[in-house]
Design a protein around this motif. Structure first.
Motif, PDB file in Angstrom:
ATOM      1  N   PHE A 103       4.347   4.139   0.309  1.00  0.00           N
ATOM      2  CA  PHE A 103       3.086   4.495  -0.630  1.00  0.00           C
ATOM      3  C   PHE A 103       2.333   4.727  -0.551  1.00  0.00           C
ATOM      4  O   PHE A 103       2.207   5.106   1.289  1.00  0.00           O
ATOM      5  CB  PHE A 103       2.815   2.708  -0.892  1.00  0.00           C
ATOM      6  N   TRP A 105      -1.416   5.371   1.107  1.00  0.00           N
ATOM      7  CA  TRP A 105      -1.882   4.403   1.266  1.00  0.00           C
ATOM      8  C   TRP A 105      -3.529   5.730   2.071  1.00  0.00           C
ATOM      9  O   TRP A 105      -3.044   6.525   2.749  1.00  0.00           O
ATOM     10  CB  TRP A 105      -1.271   3.370   2.675  1.00  0.00           C
ATOM     11  N   PRO A 119      -1.850  -1.213  -6.003  1.00  0.00           N
ATOM     12  CA  PRO A 119      -1.282  -1.890  -5.306  1.00  0.00           C
ATOM     13  C   PRO A 119      -0.242  -3.033  -5.586  1.00  0.00           C
ATOM     14  O   PRO A 119       0.837  -3.199  -5.571  1.00  0.00           O
ATOM     15  CB  PRO A 119      -1.797  -2.187  -4.234  1.00  0.00           C
TER      16      PRO A 119
END
Length: 382
Positions: A103, A105, A119
């Motif tokens: 992911f 971030w 998320p």
């Protein structure tokens, strides 16, 4: 494991997203969750280095598990990798054999906005959907390392034509409908020859937070396999308080001169018509119903006695050996909010009443009019 509050915060955040994910619900108690975060991932890295960093983290995760003596956990270990990348993106569980999800971030350095504002959705889609359950996006997917379509995903069926129900992995769920959700059917993209169980789902690439009951079943089954607990589809249905297969209502009547007649089911006639025989008592029960707490209760109005107390689950409502006619009946379901019980009675001189449901009175009171027969059926609410 990392140094500084940023790593601790991010690790807690990752664990929290998993533990609260709808697809896991209470079954996360069967999982061991380890958090490892590479100590330099907060630095911007190009997308090309993203995958290499992920591979290194997978290896590190495996070494840590071995150091902890968790050799048996290695095949089941999955990982969420957070990277503050120069470009946003989510790379799912297809990478590295479904070992985890990557992911973005942090924040875009130009706009100062989060790379990924949703998320929770990506935990469902990438981590739980791709990496954990082995789902594919809901189209014909060719992974970057393989030019063949993703035919092994348990939520897809690759076929040149619309498949028959019995051929798809989710055949047991066809026709199942949750409240406010579209009925599970065979939805597909003809151009890709890929068919999927649900039109709106977290695997449909549209940021939908809905997880179909079939997908929840696959996750449940996967967790129980890891926990080495033998659980069946019936166990899952009990856990979720759902019914995928129809259940039945069975009932029998005690009739003047004939005594107890045989049980009938699902709208058939219990009692007699055209013989002027009073119905004196009934017994009613649910059959093949696996929903915990499901019951049926009922009572009858009897000559000279009025309404008798409610009885439950095949107990006798009415009288036998007293030559007393029943005049009316009320029936209700317990623990089955998605279902209605419908019933009607055949009355002296009037014939069949209209269908009523869920505790309404079928028959008459105060008219000295006997019931001669009853029909009962259960329907799922729309």
């Amino acid at each position: 494991i990392g140094e500084g509050n940023k790593y601790i915060t991010a690790s807690s955040w990752a664990a929290e997203l998993i533990l609260k994910a709808e697809a896991f619900e209470d079954i996360w108690n069967y999982l061991d969750i380890y958090i490892y975060m590479k100590s330099d991932i907060i630095h911007p890295v190009p997308q090309s280095g993203y995958h290499d960093s992920f591979a290194q983290c997978v290896e590190r995760m495996e070494r840590i598990l071995l150091q902890l003596g968790k050799d048996a956990d290695l095949p089941n270990a999955r990982m969420i990798y957070f990277g503050n990348c120069d470009n946003a993106g989510q790379v799912g569980g297809h990478a590295y054999g479904g070992r985890g999800a990557l992911f973005s971030w942090g924040q875009n350095p130009q706009t100062k906005t989060d790379w990924e504002p949703s998320p929770r959705y990506w935990v469902l889609h990438e981590f739980i959907g791709h990496a954990f359950a082995g789902f594919a996006d809901e189209y014909r997917l060719a992974p970057y390392w393989d030019d063949k379509p993703h035919v092994e995903a348990s939520n897809l069926y690759i076929s040149p034509e619309k498949p028959k129900q019995q051929d798809v992995p989710w055949k047991d769920f066809i026709g199942f409908k949750e409240k406010s959700q579209k009925q599970i059917d065979i939805y597909g993209y003809d151009n890709y020859n890929a068919w999927r169980p649900c039109e709106d789902d977290c695997m449909n690439g549209n940021s939908n937070m809905y997880v179909s009951m079939y997908h929840k079943w696959v996750v449940y089954k996967r967790v129980m396999e890891i926990a080495k607990i033998n659980k069946t589809l019936d166990d899952f249905c009990k856990f979720k308080h759902i019914m995928l297969k129809p259940f039945h209502v069975a009932y029998c009547a005690h009739v003047k001169n004939n005594g107890w007649l045989d049980y009938v089911r699902d709208g058939q006639t219990a009692g007699t018509t055209g013989q002027s025989r009073r119905l004196e008592a009934v017994r009613i029960r649910l059959e093949d119903c696996t929903i915990p707490g499901a019951r049926i209760k009922y009572r009858v109005h009897v000559k000279n006695n009025g309404w008798l107390p409610y009885v439950y689950d095949n107990e006798i409502a009415g009288t036998t050996g007293e030559s007393r006619r029943t005049e009316a009946i009320q029936i209700q379901l317990i623990g089955l909010d998605d279902y209605s019980v419908e019933y009607r009675v055949h009355m002296q001189s009037k014939g069949w009443s209209s269908w009523v449901c869920d505790g309404a009175v079928a028959g008459t009171t105060g008219e000295s009019r006997r019931i001669e027969a009853v029909e009962i059926r259960i329907k799922k609410k729309s």
